[in-house]
Each structure stands twice: as C-alpha cells, then as structure tokens.
Design a protein around this motif. Sequence first.
Motif, PDB file in Angstrom:
ATOM      1  N   UNK A   1     -13.888   5.973  -5.557  1.00 31.46           N
ATOM      2  CA  UNK A   1     -12.412   6.049  -4.654  1.00 31.46           C
ATOM      3  C   UNK A   1     -10.951   5.368  -5.251  1.00 31.46           C
ATOM      4  N   UNK A   2      -9.917   5.887  -4.871  1.00 32.29           N
ATOM      5  CA  UNK A   2      -9.070   5.175  -5.364  1.00 32.29           C
ATOM      6  C   UNK A   2      -8.533   3.790  -4.907  1.00 32.29           C
ATOM      7  N   UNK A   3      -8.176   2.547  -5.355  1.00 33.96           N
ATOM      8  CA  UNK A   3      -8.329   1.311  -4.955  1.00 33.96           C
ATOM      9  C   UNK A   3      -6.756   1.240  -4.479  1.00 33.96           C
ATOM     10  N   UNK A   4      -5.277   1.951  -4.335  1.00 35.49           N
ATOM     11  CA  UNK A   4      -4.505   1.752  -3.864  1.00 35.49           C
ATOM     12  C   UNK A   4      -3.841   1.495  -2.259  1.00 35.49           C
ATOM     13  N   UNK A   5      -3.688   0.499  -2.580  1.00 37.95           N
ATOM     14  CA  UNK A   5      -2.759   0.084  -1.190  1.00 37.95           C
ATOM     15  C   UNK A   5      -2.135   0.526  -0.319  1.00 37.95           C
ATOM     16  N   UNK A   6      -1.805   0.928   1.179  1.00 35.27           N
ATOM     17  CA  UNK A   6      -1.129   1.538   1.655  1.00 35.27           C
ATOM     18  C   UNK A   6       0.648   0.343   1.131  1.00 35.27           C
ATOM     19  N   UNK A   7       1.384   1.786   1.400  1.00 29.67           N
ATOM     20  CA  UNK A   7       3.165   1.450   0.303  1.00 29.67           C
ATOM     21  C   UNK A   7       3.510   0.893   1.964  1.00 29.67           C
ATOM     22  N   UNK A   8       4.505   0.000   1.962  1.00 31.53           N
ATOM     23  CA  UNK A   8       5.624  -0.017   3.658  1.00 31.53           C
ATOM     24  C   UNK A   8       5.539   1.508   3.576  1.00 31.53           C
ATOM     25  N   UNK A   9       5.985   2.363   3.681  1.00 27.19           N
ATOM     26  CA  UNK A   9       6.574   3.619   4.195  1.00 27.19           C
ATOM     27  C   UNK A   9       5.442   4.240   5.200  1.00 27.19           C
ATOM     28  N   UNK A  10       4.922   3.717   4.015  1.00 26.39           N
ATOM     29  CA  UNK A  10       2.834   4.552   5.019  1.00 26.39           C
ATOM     30  C   UNK A  10       2.239   3.570   5.648  1.00 26.39           C
ATOM     31  N   UNK A  11       2.654   2.527   5.657  1.00 30.50           N
ATOM     32  CA  UNK A  11       2.282   1.088   7.260  1.00 30.50           C
ATOM     33  C   UNK A  11       3.006   1.277   8.087  1.00 30.50           C
ATOM     34  N   UNK A  12       4.186   1.304   8.486  1.00 28.99           N
ATOM     35  CA  UNK A  12       5.308   2.119   9.050  1.00 28.99           C
ATOM     36  C   UNK A  12       4.785   3.304   9.866  1.00 28.99           C
TER      37      UNK A  12
END
Length: 652
Positions: free
Chosen positions: A26-37
Amino acid sequence: MRVYRHVFSAVFAASSFLAVPYVAGAATDKAEPATIAANKAMLGKLNFADRQDFEDATRGLIATLETPIIRDAEDKAIWDQTKYDFLKGEAPDTANPSLWRQGQLNTINGLFEVTEGIYQIRGFDLSNMTLVRGDTGWIIIDPLLTEETARAGLKLANEHLGELPVVALIYTHSHVDHFGGALGVVDPETAGNVKVIAPEGFKEHAVAENVMAGSVMTRRASYMFGNGLEKGPKGQIGTGLGQTTSAGTVTYLPPTEFVVETGTELVVDGVPIVFQMANGSEAPSEFMFYFPKHKALCLSEVTSHVMHNLYTLRGAKVRNALDWSKYINESIQLFGGDVEVAFASHHWPTWGNEGVEDFLKGQRDVYRFIHDETLRMANQGYTAREIANLIKLPDGLAQRFATRGYYGSLKHNAEAVYNFYLGWFDGNPAKLDRLAPAQSSARYVEFMGGADAVLDKAKLAFDKGEFRWVAEVVNHVVFAEPENKAARELQAAALTQLGYVAESGPWRNFYLTAAKELREGIKPIHGPKAGPHVVSAMSLEMFFDYLGVRLNPEKAKGLEARINFNFSDIEERYALELKNGVLNHTAGVTLDDANVSFTMTRGALNALALKQKTFFELVRTDEMAYEGNPLAFGAIMSMMDEYDPLFPIVSP
C-alpha cells in the motif's frame, strides 16, 4: 431441480462483486496538513459520542468464531476478519473518522438473535445471512456470497441453536452476494426438497445484470472494493456496506417460486410471510417482507445503515430514486404500525416501533431529497457537475449516521438522478463531440506551457491542499505523457490525500487503488475460486445477445452467414444472421437458406462455448448433428473479441 456451480465464469463476465483480488502493498504517504485538518474537522460535524449503533450492532450476540477466519477446502483463507483488527483504535490522520467509525461497526461479527425465532450471521461476508426457525427446519434468507462463508455461518448457528435441516431459501434480490452461497447451506443431492423463493425477474437479472458489460464492471469493481489494497490505516478500511467480499466459491440454486405482487402471503414451513415488491429500487428484482408472528420486517437492501448507491461506481444501470423512496414510504404504511424490529441484508437491526419508523423515514427522505433537489436545480439550468458541487443534505439528514454517504455519496447520487432523467449531455454543444482524453490532454498540456510547467504549478497547488484540482490538472499530463514518472507520482499523491479524507468507502478505494496502479502498474487480479465455466443459468436469448456484443465488426467486415439452431431437449429454435458487422438472432424461426443447421442439446452448446468439448467430439458422441457447412459457425466464433481484464483506467 437443476443445480449450477460457479455460474458466473470469466468467459461470461462474472458479476463484478466477484472481482476481489488481494495484492499486498500500500502507499506509504503521510497525511498532508490539509488532510489532517479536514479529518479533524469531521469530528466536530457529527455526534461521535452517540453509541446507539454500537449497542444495536452487538445486541443479541450469541457466539462467534474463536478466530474469525474462514478457509476453503484447500485451507486457504477466503475470509479473515483479523485483518481489520487495526480498526479497534482511534481514527488516524489517514482516514475519515466517520468512515472509520462505520468500519468499526462492520467488524462486529458472529451469530445474533434478532428476535425470538429469527437470527442473523453478520460479519462473515459483505452481506448478512438470516435464519428463521420454521416448524421443521431453517428458512434461510440470503445465504451470503460464497458457499464457504455460508457453510461456516450455518454450522455456527446449528452448534448454538440446535441442528435443523434447511427447508427453504429466500433470495431478497438479484445481487450475487445474496445468493452465491446457496450450496453452502443446501446439499446439491437433496436440493429438490428445498423451496427457493425469489422476486419476479430474479432469474434473468441475477445472471444478466453484469453480463453485457461484465468485463469493464469487473475491472472497475476491483477499484470499488479496494481488495488490491493492503488492509490498514493507509489502505482499505472497508466499503461502508460491509468490510469486503469473501473469496470463496460462488454457487447458484434456481428459484422454485416467484413472488410477483405486493400483498402476496405465503406460509413457509408454518411461518406466515407477507411480501412487498420493490423491483427497480436497489436491485432490478427485489422484495421486502413482513413476519406477522414475529412483528419483524425484512427490508432486503432497500434500506441499510448508509446512503446507498443510486449509481454504483463499478458500473450498473442508474436506479430510480423516486420509486426507491416511495417503496420505503409504502413499507411504513403497510407495516409501520405493528413492526417491532426491522432487519436487512446488510448491517444491524433496528428495534422498537418508534425507532423503526424513524429509521425508515430517514431512509425514505434521503432518496426523495436527492431526487427532488437535483431536479429542482436541473430545471433552473444547473448541470450535473454543478449540482454535485452545490447540493447539501438538510441538517435532519446530514446528522444521521444512517444516511451518511459511506457507500453511495451525495455527489455521485445527484449526478445519477440527473443522468436518469437527462442523460450524459448537459446541453452545452461544446461537449457534444469532444476529443478523446489522450488527444485533448496533449493539447491542454501544450496550451499550459508543457508538462514541466504544469507540474510546477500543480506542486504549488498540492502544497496548498488543493488536491481535487491537482488530480484534475495532472491527469492531463498523465494522459499526454503516460511514462512521465513525476506526473504519475504527483497524481498518485493527490489521489492518496483525497482517499484519506473520503467518507465513502468506494471513493476511498477508488482513489487509493488508482494511486497504487500509477505507482506500481497494473497487477494480475485473482478472484474467487473458479470451477467449470457453467453458463446454464443464462437464457438462450441472453447467450446469443452476448455473442453479438463480443463480435468484432472489423473481423466480420463484408461477411455474411445464416445459421439455424434447434435445441432438442428444450424445444427451442433460434436463427442467427451475420450481416453488416452485426449478429442478429431470432427466436422460433428456421431459415430456409441457412449455411448450416444444428440440432443439439442446450448442454452441448454450453460445452462448446466453454471449450469443454470440441465440435467434433460433440458430433462423434451424437450430442450434435448438422446439415450444411459447420465452418460458418466456426468462422463467427473466430470473430469474437477476448477481453483483457486488466485494461488501464488511470492512464491511456
């Protein structure tokens, strides 16, 4: 009684529910600030302190498997709830907390008492299996998707409730996850003793819904159910309707009795049942029914604890939102005053007369609102895309967990209503004859200053959290330059973030599967275990229709053929005519000037089509006879397309 195993074969376009690959990674991308918000903001929009659904989902639990893993005859796990153990914690930054909550509810599994004499197996497959105690045995409603999960569910029930024979099956509707496990609960040798009840049109729709467009539906379903994704906080966390589909063996037991009108009353093994037709709601063939003795209402899949699909993203005919709403309203009028518990083909029951009425009214109103509001705006001149971006649920519906878009979504359902009435064209002639995506994308990219310029600007938009725009604009670069790794990675990154904030399970799965394929390419897909490719459940009309769909007109260019078929065992005749690159067929006709005339059994046709026997083997064993030149039919069969089940979706 005929018994068919593995009805849906690869050759004849398995139902898209069967596209259940499991590919690690699966993708290992972290959540970006806009996604977290965005995900944190969701916590303030809904009453997550309300635990009523969790109380209802666990109410009446009798037992479950010590380890919730179900295996096939080869000891392969075809259902494994332990893969969703990660859902026990709080929602991470990489998941919409509302969808996460729905996933937690869907992991609750086992044998449950609904009311005295009615029990459910939940969390053993995408759907539920219900058992009703009759005078002499079990009446089983919807025996799950595959025989292995159905068998395990019945075994658990018999162990804890006392072993009883299965005396009747009721199929609530024509989707495969509600009848595919039939031979897991009924022995094929004694199937003739079992009554099988289904709604009008079931036999045709159960096989036909995904036949004509089966290849593309199956491919798209692999996106919708997300089974190519790793299960986890950054991957697949469910579908909203259930967790996933089992990967066992799909079977089919033909109905012996059909219900055709509302108000029909049957007594099945001493149990009175009153039926209400709901054809054209969630399925083209569907009914609901009431148990007067138990004051229990089976809602089929007309209602569930989600906003359902008016259009399913795997691809299917658009459903009638107005009729759907009216069916639910009719249920309230027919049964609402007496019912004390309502259960369905997915999710958990609702108890108490007031609670049932409130639940039904919420379900009724959400489909009526989407229908009416979409048409209100369409009549003001808004297009489908504009309506999808403007429509908002009233607070009374938006605050209900049971009408949230965990499976369907408000946006794509509004576009579905528009399409149901007005089709794909929005009236703007600039969209009448558009270029193909690869052609238009190349020109867009050129107009915008080239791929590098587009990506530079898109990266800035990504950093601002404008993921929808990034996905739209970078898609042009991917289609203009499919090998552009920077474009594919940026597009995958944007889709990943959109997946992380999606409240709809299918939307999340579409986004994350697309991102995975952009990064890793298209992987081989392995569906459920397939046995002999039996097409006996298809009518001859459907069989010959499908041959017409597969005919390649370029290969047939300038050719003509006329063929007679006489099926001796079922006393049916068909005439096939090839001309103008089109294969027509007519029932009950015999052509005088045919190139060849065949006399055979229906079984011989199945064996020939599925390559189980050759033409010469059938002739030699007297299963087929002919007059004329048999190569005429062989020539037609050589003109059939073979579909690639792994065609690209997010690249040209």
